[in-house]
Design an enzyme around this catalytic site. Sequence first.
Site, short mmCIF file in Angstrom:
data_model
loop_
_atom_site.label_atom_id
_atom_site.label_comp_id
_atom_site.label_asym_id
_atom_site.label_seq_id
_atom_site.Cartn_x
_atom_site.Cartn_y
_atom_site.Cartn_z
N ARG A 18 -38.50 -20.24 6.12
CA ARG A 18 -38.87 -21.21 5.10
C ARG A 18 -38.10 -22.52 5.21
O ARG A 18 -38.70 -23.60 5.16
CB ARG A 18 -38.66 -20.62 3.69
CG ARG A 18 -39.52 -19.42 3.41
CD ARG A 18 -39.16 -18.79 2.09
NE ARG A 18 -37.87 -18.11 2.18
CZ ARG A 18 -37.34 -17.42 1.18
NH1 ARG A 18 -37.95 -17.34 0.00
NH2 ARG A 18 -36.18 -16.80 1.33
N ASP A 129 -40.72 -15.53 1.25
CA ASP A 129 -40.31 -15.39 2.65
C ASP A 129 -41.46 -14.79 3.46
O ASP A 129 -41.92 -13.70 3.16
CB ASP A 129 -39.08 -14.49 2.72
CG ASP A 129 -38.44 -14.46 4.09
OD1 ASP A 129 -39.04 -14.97 5.07
OD2 ASP A 129 -37.32 -13.93 4.20
#
Length: 157
Positions: A18, A129
């Site tokens: 990310r 995630d």
Amino acid sequence: MAAEERMPLVEKRGNICRSPIAEAVFKKMATDGGVVDQWRIDSAATSTYEIGNPPDHRGQACMKRHGVPMRHVARQVTKEDFMSFEHILCMDESNLSDLKRKAKSVKDYTAKIELLGSYDPQKQLIIQDPYYGSDEDFEKVYEQCVRCCKAFLEKTS
């Protein structure tokens, strides 16, 4: 405000999914907007899991599909980051908690610590995630980062 004081840091636990996406997206937006010289843009992890590693290949492929340059090597957040960055933006509540705990060990830290998702016009506060997910999950992270980084840049410019 001096240019060197305007520095976001986007972080995540392993610093390979990310946060490198958000870093790359923000750098491209700042470059395209002619304001990249006003920012120091980086990303880091709260853990040591992936230090020294490049971004996940699926994230790299996603950035390539969107024409977003990505150069990054995973690193861990340091005490100095809490003093040298004006903003530390994170992806989820766990990161937020970890960062606030780490910041308490830094006397008179100056960084504003908050969720990148707090800038999302679609109100998706958490950026999930994608590590255990699919290419589609990386695409979703990219789209969220685009929305959030655009709103953050508009608010802080």
